[in-house]
Every structure is written in structure tokens, then in C-alpha cells.
Design a protein around this motif. Sequence first.
Motif, PDB file in Angstrom:
ATOM      1  N   GLU A 232       1.052  -0.751  -0.232  1.00 28.90           N
ATOM      2  CA  GLU A 232       0.211  -0.418   0.443  1.00 28.90           C
ATOM      3  C   GLU A 232       0.527   1.336  -0.462  1.00 28.90           C
ATOM      4  N   ASP A 233       1.812   0.995   0.755  1.00 29.53           N
ATOM      5  CA  ASP A 233       2.524   2.124   1.046  1.00 29.53           C
ATOM      6  C   ASP A 233       3.766   3.199  -0.666  1.00 29.53           C
ATOM      7  N   GLN A 234       3.900   1.982  -1.336  1.00 30.99           N
ATOM      8  CA  GLN A 234       4.215   2.098  -2.696  1.00 30.99           C
ATOM      9  C   GLN A 234       3.372   2.984  -3.489  1.00 30.99           C
ATOM     10  N   LEU A 235       2.026   2.769  -3.470  1.00 31.58           N
ATOM     11  CA  LEU A 235       0.993   3.703  -4.313  1.00 31.58           C
ATOM     12  C   LEU A 235      -0.054   4.065  -3.540  1.00 31.58           C
ATOM     13  N   ARG A 236       1.436   5.651  -2.590  1.00 27.29           N
ATOM     14  CA  ARG A 236       0.640   6.437  -1.904  1.00 27.29           C
ATOM     15  C   ARG A 236       1.690   7.470  -1.268  1.00 27.29           C
ATOM     16  N   ILE A 237       1.820   8.517  -1.687  1.00 27.41           N
ATOM     17  CA  ILE A 237       3.050   9.483  -2.332  1.00 27.41           C
ATOM     18  C   ILE A 237       1.978  11.025  -1.836  1.00 27.41           C
ATOM     19  N   ALA A 238       2.941  11.264  -0.357  1.00 27.67           N
ATOM     20  CA  ALA A 238       2.298  12.496   0.169  1.00 27.67           C
ATOM     21  C   ALA A 238       0.760  12.598   0.574  1.00 27.67           C
ATOM     22  N   GLY A 239      -0.182  11.106   1.379  1.00 31.54           N
ATOM     23  CA  GLY A 239      -1.144  10.726   1.361  1.00 31.54           C
ATOM     24  C   GLY A 239      -2.142  10.768  -0.323  1.00 31.54           C
ATOM     25  N   THR A 240      -1.263  10.898  -0.796  1.00 28.52           N
ATOM     26  CA  THR A 240      -1.979  10.989  -2.790  1.00 28.52           C
ATOM     27  C   THR A 240      -2.534   8.924  -3.067  1.00 28.52           C
ATOM     28  N   HIS A 241      -2.784   8.892  -3.540  1.00 29.74           N
ATOM     29  CA  HIS A 241      -2.874   7.032  -4.212  1.00 29.74           C
ATOM     30  C   HIS A 241      -2.080   7.901  -5.290  1.00 29.74           C
TER      31      HIS A 241
END
Length: 186
Positions: A157-166
Amino acid sequence: MIRTSRRRWLAAAAAATLAVGLAACGAFRSEYTFSQSQLQAALERKFPFNKRYMELFDIQLTNPQLTLDSVRNRVNVQFDATIDNKLFFSQALTGRFALDSGLRYDEPTRSVVLQDPEVKRFDVQGMPAQFSRQLNALGGILAEQLLQGYPLYTFREDQLRIAGTHVEPGTITVLPDGINVKINRP
């Protein structure tokens, strides 16, 4: 003097906040590249693959071996295969099953999956001649129906979240020594 200290503190806090914000923007990963060994390890964790087909055949695939075909932008996977049917065979048949496949991203599972796998080889030792055609057809069905969409690599999941954005993976490219997945910017 208190005003000067407070101004310095506010200026330092603003600079730190700006630096953190810029670092977060700069930390955006625009791609992931997975080595062949990382992909092989991820694939091995998903095996053995057991499936009952048409309530007649028990199929088991083990020992996956992944190779990459960068020229055709496809992956090749070979497995040890065991096919059992007590009605037709006195003992389970064993052999080697090989396919090649394109890749695509599957959003619900967050996975890079097999797309349109094609059987390249289905060799079974001790196969009775009268079942040869049916078993080869079974190999094609196995590839098309059972392995279509099979996950090769699942993103955390964290690999597909940047600054809280999916974010979503985009173009997938097979390299000589790995797979590159571009990430679409939000």
C-alpha cells in the motif's frame, strides 16, 4: 532581543517546513524497477498453485522459473506440473509446463499480473497416447482461464501512496534483467 530570537525561530521554522515540503515533492517515485531475482522470489511465494478443473483434474504447478523477454516485452514462466485424475490415470502424470505472457496492472489487487498467457510447452511423462490431444487442450485452458490475471508482483500500500495521495502504475516494460513500472503522477 526577544523579538529578534522569535523572528529567527519563525524564519528557521518556515525554512524547515519549506525544506520538508520540497523534499516530499522531490521524493515522488516516478517508477519502480524490480530485478529478476526480486520477481522470482515474489513468484515463488505464490506457489505451489493447486487447482481442480471441471471436477475431473487436480492440477498442481510447482517450482516456477521466470525468464524475461525484453525484445517482445513478455515474461516466460516454466513450472513442474502434476495432473491427477483417478478416473482416467492409474497414477498422477508429471511433466513440465511453460508459458509466455504479457503483463498489466490490476488495480483491485494492486498487482502486476499475467496478461494473455500462451502455452509454449506442455510435456507430460508417461501420457497415454489417447489423452495427448485432450491434455494439450487442457494446457491451453490452464493458461488462458486459470493463469490469466495471476499476480506476479503485488505492490505494498505504501508504494502506491505519495504524500497521502493514491497513485497508479502505468506503463510496464520488461527489461533484460527486470521489470520497470512507471508511476502516473497524481
